[in-house]
Structure formats: C-alpha cells, structure tokens
Design a protein around this motif. Structure first.
Motif, mmCIF file in Angstrom:
data_model
loop_
_atom_site.group_PDB
_atom_site.id
_atom_site.type_symbol
_atom_site.label_atom_id
_atom_site.label_comp_id
_atom_site.label_asym_id
_atom_site.label_seq_id
_atom_site.Cartn_x
_atom_site.Cartn_y
_atom_site.Cartn_z
ATOM 1 N N TRP A 220 -4.696 -16.998 15.161
ATOM 2 C CA TRP A 220 -3.592 -17.594 14.409
ATOM 3 C C TRP A 220 -4.042 -18.357 13.167
ATOM 4 C CZ3 TRP A 220 -3.131 -22.839 13.524
ATOM 5 C CH2 TRP A 220 -3.946 -23.680 14.291
ATOM 6 N N LEU A 221 -5.112 -19.148 13.266
ATOM 7 C CA LEU A 221 -5.551 -19.938 12.121
ATOM 8 C C LEU A 221 -6.108 -19.032 11.022
ATOM 9 C CD1 LEU A 221 -5.852 -22.795 10.995
ATOM 10 C CD2 LEU A 221 -8.139 -22.891 12.024
ATOM 11 N N SER A 222 -6.844 -18.023 11.425
ATOM 12 C CA SER A 222 -7.380 -17.072 10.453
ATOM 13 C C SER A 222 -6.256 -16.286 9.783
ATOM 14 C CB SER A 222 -8.362 -16.119 11.141
ATOM 15 O OG SER A 222 -9.449 -16.833 11.692
ATOM 16 N N ARG A 223 -5.214 -15.956 10.548
ATOM 17 C CA ARG A 223 -4.055 -15.281 9.956
ATOM 18 C C ARG A 223 -3.416 -16.146 8.873
ATOM 19 N NH1 ARG A 223 -2.244 -14.019 15.263
ATOM 20 N NH2 ARG A 223 -0.524 -15.468 14.989
ATOM 21 N N PHE A 224 -3.286 -17.434 9.155
ATOM 22 C CA PHE A 224 -2.663 -18.343 8.186
ATOM 23 C C PHE A 224 -3.435 -18.338 6.864
ATOM 24 C CE2 PHE A 224 -2.759 -22.547 6.183
ATOM 25 C CZ PHE A 224 -1.412 -22.704 5.859
ATOM 26 N N PHE A 225 -4.757 -18.532 6.941
ATOM 27 C CA PHE A 225 -5.547 -18.604 5.715
ATOM 28 C C PHE A 225 -5.633 -17.248 5.027
ATOM 29 C CE2 PHE A 225 -7.130 -22.565 7.670
ATOM 30 C CZ PHE A 225 -6.937 -23.419 6.593
ATOM 31 N N ALA A 226 -5.638 -16.172 5.798
ATOM 32 C CA ALA A 226 -5.647 -14.833 5.196
ATOM 33 C C ALA A 226 -4.392 -14.610 4.368
ATOM 34 C CB ALA A 226 -5.772 -13.770 6.284
ATOM 35 N N ASP A 227 -3.232 -15.006 4.916
ATOM 36 C CA ASP A 227 -1.970 -14.801 4.209
ATOM 37 C C ASP A 227 -1.824 -15.712 2.998
ATOM 38 O OD1 ASP A 227 -0.970 -12.704 5.701
ATOM 39 O OD2 ASP A 227 0.033 -13.993 7.159
ATOM 40 N N VAL A 228 -2.522 -16.838 2.996
ATOM 41 C CA VAL A 228 -2.495 -17.726 1.839
ATOM 42 C C VAL A 228 -3.418 -17.202 0.745
ATOM 43 C CG1 VAL A 228 -3.087 -20.036 0.999
ATOM 44 C CG2 VAL A 228 -1.855 -19.779 3.160
ATOM 45 N N TRP A 229 -4.577 -16.674 1.133
ATOM 46 C CA TRP A 229 -5.615 -16.338 0.164
ATOM 47 C C TRP A 229 -5.350 -15.029 -0.562
ATOM 48 C CZ3 TRP A 229 -11.296 -14.812 1.671
ATOM 49 C CH2 TRP A 229 -12.041 -14.642 0.501
ATOM 50 N N MET A 230 -5.506 -13.906 0.144
ATOM 51 C CA MET A 230 -5.458 -12.609 -0.514
ATOM 52 C C MET A 230 -4.990 -11.561 0.502
ATOM 53 S SD MET A 230 -9.528 -11.667 -0.717
ATOM 54 C CE MET A 230 -10.453 -11.319 0.792
ATOM 55 N N LEU A 231 -4.962 -10.313 0.093
ATOM 56 C CA LEU A 231 -4.483 -9.236 0.950
ATOM 57 C C LEU A 231 -5.532 -8.855 1.995
ATOM 58 C CD1 LEU A 231 -2.316 -7.053 1.544
ATOM 59 C CD2 LEU A 231 -3.538 -5.579 -0.055
ATOM 60 N N PHE A 232 -5.154 -8.933 3.263
ATOM 61 C CA PHE A 232 -5.964 -8.424 4.357
ATOM 62 C C PHE A 232 -5.163 -7.297 5.025
ATOM 63 C CE2 PHE A 232 -8.104 -12.365 3.717
ATOM 64 C CZ PHE A 232 -9.326 -12.334 4.367
ATOM 65 N N PRO A 233 -5.346 -6.050 4.615
ATOM 66 C CA PRO A 233 -4.544 -4.970 5.197
ATOM 67 C C PRO A 233 -4.903 -4.710 6.656
ATOM 68 C CG PRO A 233 -5.550 -4.308 3.110
ATOM 69 C CD PRO A 233 -6.232 -5.571 3.550
ATOM 70 N N LYS A 234 -3.986 -4.093 7.360
ATOM 71 C CA LYS A 234 -4.279 -3.588 8.694
ATOM 72 C C LYS A 234 -4.821 -2.170 8.565
ATOM 73 C CE LYS A 234 -0.741 -6.376 10.888
ATOM 74 N NZ LYS A 234 0.461 -6.403 11.732
ATOM 75 N N GLU A 235 -5.523 -1.725 9.588
ATOM 76 C CA GLU A 235 -6.143 -0.406 9.529
ATOM 77 C C GLU A 235 -5.112 0.680 9.278
ATOM 78 O OE1 GLU A 235 -8.297 -0.162 13.181
ATOM 79 O OE2 GLU A 235 -9.975 -1.357 12.439
ATOM 80 N N GLU A 236 -3.966 0.586 9.952
ATOM 81 C CA GLU A 236 -2.948 1.626 9.792
ATOM 82 C C GLU A 236 -2.334 1.607 8.393
ATOM 83 O OE1 GLU A 236 -0.930 -1.548 12.501
ATOM 84 O OE2 GLU A 236 -2.943 -0.731 12.151
ATOM 85 N N GLU A 237 -2.372 0.451 7.719
ATOM 86 C CA GLU A 237 -1.863 0.401 6.349
ATOM 87 C C GLU A 237 -2.761 1.198 5.406
ATOM 88 O OE1 GLU A 237 0.571 -3.631 5.585
ATOM 89 O OE2 GLU A 237 -1.524 -3.986 6.130
ATOM 90 N N TYR A 238 -4.082 1.063 5.564
ATOM 91 C CA TYR A 238 -5.003 1.868 4.758
ATOM 92 C C TYR A 238 -4.685 3.358 4.914
ATOM 93 C CZ TYR A 238 -8.348 -2.007 3.893
ATOM 94 O OH TYR A 238 -8.962 -3.159 3.478
ATOM 95 N N ILE A 239 -4.553 3.776 6.160
ATOM 96 C CA ILE A 239 -4.315 5.194 6.441
ATOM 97 C C ILE A 239 -3.002 5.657 5.821
ATOM 98 C CG2 ILE A 239 -3.902 6.862 8.291
ATOM 99 C CD1 ILE A 239 -5.799 5.050 10.024
ATOM 100 N N GLU A 240 -1.972 4.834 5.939
ATOM 101 C CA GLU A 240 -0.673 5.190 5.369
ATOM 102 C C GLU A 240 -0.745 5.304 3.855
ATOM 103 O OE1 GLU A 240 3.875 3.363 5.031
ATOM 104 O OE2 GLU A 240 2.448 2.529 6.485
ATOM 105 N N TRP A 241 -1.451 4.384 3.194
ATOM 106 C CA TRP A 241 -1.578 4.448 1.728
ATOM 107 C C TRP A 241 -2.299 5.718 1.301
ATOM 108 C CZ3 TRP A 241 -3.546 -1.256 1.876
ATOM 109 C CH2 TRP A 241 -2.445 -2.116 1.902
ATOM 110 N N PHE A 242 -3.348 6.091 2.018
ATOM 111 C CA PHE A 242 -4.079 7.316 1.694
ATOM 112 C C PHE A 242 -3.198 8.542 1.891
ATOM 113 C CE2 PHE A 242 -7.843 4.895 1.226
ATOM 114 C CZ PHE A 242 -8.872 5.721 0.784
ATOM 115 N N GLU A 243 -2.457 8.573 2.993
ATOM 116 C CA GLU A 243 -1.592 9.724 3.268
ATOM 117 C C GLU A 243 -0.515 9.877 2.206
ATOM 118 O OE1 GLU A 243 -0.211 9.026 7.248
ATOM 119 O OE2 GLU A 243 -1.798 10.247 8.131
ATOM 120 N N LYS A 244 0.121 8.770 1.824
ATOM 121 C CA LYS A 244 1.183 8.834 0.824
ATOM 122 C C LYS A 244 0.655 9.292 -0.529
ATOM 123 C CE LYS A 244 4.500 5.491 2.698
ATOM 124 N NZ LYS A 244 5.197 4.189 2.469
ATOM 125 N N ALA A 245 -0.581 8.914 -0.851
ATOM 126 C CA ALA A 245 -1.176 9.323 -2.126
ATOM 127 C C ALA A 245 -1.483 10.814 -2.154
ATOM 128 C CB ALA A 245 -2.439 8.518 -2.397
#
Length: 338
Positions: A220-245
């Motif tokens: 939970w704490l790491s999630r908070f700082f990740a969402d404040v700082w920069m983009l931390f994608p999930k693995e399935e998001e990477y795959i979806e972006w590649f597929e759509k491209a």
C-alpha cells in the motif's frame, strides 16, 4: 492468436516460465510472484513452484499523469538527477547484469543492425547495446540535454549518433530501424500508447521493439508513492499497449535486482522487458487523437513548482527502497522469504 510470455521467479537464481494465452484475459489486478490467481481451464500455464498473489487494488489510469509524468517536470527532474544518475540511481535499480538480461530478448544478434535507443539518457543502456551492435549504427535519443551530455562522455559511445527528441514524436522515417530499445523512459511518457505506436512506425518489417520499465507495486505505501511520482504500469498494460499498436509475438520478461530475491510487492523501477515484432511495413494501424501534452503551452509557475517538489519527494522513497531490501537480504537467511 497473440500470446504473451512472462518470465518470473520467486528466487532469481532459478528460471520459471508462465505462458499466458490471450484467452486467459489477464485480470486487472496487482500480481505478487508468490501466489498465482485461479486460472480458467482454457488458459495454458507452465510453472515451477512459483505462484502469484493478486490484490483488487488498481493503479491510477495512465491517462491521469503523475507529478513527474509531464515532459516539463521530467526535463527539470533530470536536470539535477543526471549529476548522480550513473552513480546513485543505477546501482540500486538498474545494474549491469539486469541490463544484459533485459536486452537479451531484443535479439541484438548482428553488429550491422540499425538500432534506436529512445530515452537513452546517460547511455547506460546503450553501453549494453554496443556490446552486440557497432556504435556507428546506434542512435541515442532523449529530451534531456543534461543526460545526453553524460552519454557523450562515454568512450564506447563516441561513434553513436546522439540527438534530442520526443519519444511520442520520433524524428525518424517510417520503416527506419531494425531494433527499437527504450529503457527507463516509458514512465515519463504522458501517453504510453502513443510512444509504443511510434516504436511500431519506425521499425522495419520484422523489426523488434524492446521496452524496459517499471512494474506496479502491491504494497500500500509503495502504491501511494508510485502514483504520486510517475507511471508504474502493470504487466498486462504493457501487453495491451503492444497489441493495440499492432505488434505480434509479444513477450514479457521479469527482471529485478538480485538482492530483492524476486520480491515485487514494492514495484520496481526496472521490472520487466517487453518485446514485440512488427508484422507489416508502414505505420501502426492504431489511430490516435492529439497528443496528451503540448509543451509549447505556458504553465502556471506555482503549479509547476508544487508538482515538481511533490514528485521529487515521492521519488526519494524509491531511492530508499533498494537500500531497505539490501539490508533485509543481508539479515534474512538465504532461502527464506523477505
């Protein structure tokens, strides 16, 4: 049928493979490599004793940029970070062995390959590329002149072409390169899908893109700082972006510092290497609207300063995490979870 290949390990000394077919439809959840979610009968799974636990928490959408996910904040962030990047940041998040492991799926198997290193920064990743490809065939692109100045100082990169540019609007012709590499850059793209679409465009038929970047935390704490700082994608998001491209043969390989012992709950600045092959010449079939950020537009100085300071404070947390994990690795006996 497109599929993704995810390599991961609870203990990085071992190799275990999970093959997830598109029919699986990866759940939108946070995966920890200790327990696997229940899988449908139609899916195919091969693994050792590695399993992954998933939580119901979700990250902020990529369409809602974090404090250091605008190009202007990122420019000034690296204005100062470039001073210590190779000596302070890389040792905790992006080691030479991680770099070599992450580049392996890119198939840099010919010294004559034409390679673009997008978001190449200080040239640390490029040093791994020129082990396999002649430096004269490599172009390093980054929006930060301060980072590129560090790359120019590295002797093995003297023959590389080094240019300033935007990952979401690359200054290369269509069907230009044999390989597209981008490490530690996607987290600062306001529109990751646009950047991956550009990767598709500049590659030749049969060319391969390799994007190396963060993975989203579950603690939970790491999630908070990740969402404040920069983009931390999930693995399935990477795959979806590649597929759509339009990419095919999409694979995702998990990486991480050895002293983490495979732990991924805090997220990783460099947590995966995703590759895909361009199946046809020309531009990506994906159609997108206007760019998410227009850097020519004026910004409120007070808002900019507050965003920059808050984002930098959140980044400090991720400077401390690898130190914390290293201490745990020294204290906890080998073979036990940390």
């Amino acid at each position: 049928m497109a599929s993704s290949l995810i390599y991961g390990a609870e203990n990085l000394a071992l190799t275990r493979t999970v093959v997830v077919h598109k029919s699986l439809a990866l759940p939108r959840s946070d995966c920890h490599p200790r327990h696997l979610p229940k899988l449908s009968v139609s899916s195919t799974l091969r693994t050792g004793r590695m399993v992954a636990r998933c939580s119901l928490s979700s990250s902020r959408p990529a369409s809602q940029p974090r404090f250091i996910q605008h190009k202007k904040e990122a420019f000034w962030f690296y204005r100062f970070l470039s001073i210590v990047y190779d000596h302070i940041i890389n040792p905790g998040h992006w080691t030479e062995d991680m770099r070599d492991e992450a580049l392996e799926p890119a198939d840099l198997n010919d010294r004559n390959l034409l390679v673009v290193d997008v978001g190449g920064g200080t040239g640390f990743t490029t040093l791994g590329i020129v082990k396999h490809v002649d430096a004269k065939n490599v172009t390093i692109l980054d929006q930060s002149p301060h980072q590129l100045a560090k790359a120019r100082e590295k002797e093995p990169l003297k023959e590389c072409k080094i240019i300033e540019g935007d990952a979401e609007d690359l200054p290369f012709k269509t069907d230009y390169a044999d390989r597209y590499i981008s490490a530690g850059s996607i987290e600062y793209w306001p529109d990751p899908q646009r950047g991956i679409k550009e990767a598709y465009r500049v590659l030749k038929l049969g060319g391969k893109a390799c994007i190396i970047g963060p993975v989203y935390p579950t603690f939970w704490l790491s999630r908070f700082f990740a969402d404040v700082w920069m983009l931390f994608p999930k693995e399935e998001e990477y795959i979806e972006w590649f597929e759509k491209a339009g990419f095919k043969n999409i694979q995702l390989k998990r990486i991480g510092p050895k002293w983490y012992r495979g732990v991924r709950r805090h997220g990783l600045i460099m947590g995966c290497s995703v590759t895909g092959v361009k199946p046809a010449s020309g531009d990506s079939p994906l159609q997108l609207g206007p760019k998410a950020e227009d850097v020519s537009k004026p910004v409120n100085p007070f808002v900019f300063l507050m965003r920059f300071l808050l984002g930098t404070m959140a980044a400090t947390y991720y400077v401390l995490v690898p130190i914390y994990m290293w201490i745990k690795d020294q204290i906890v006996p080998k073979g036990q979870p940390i």
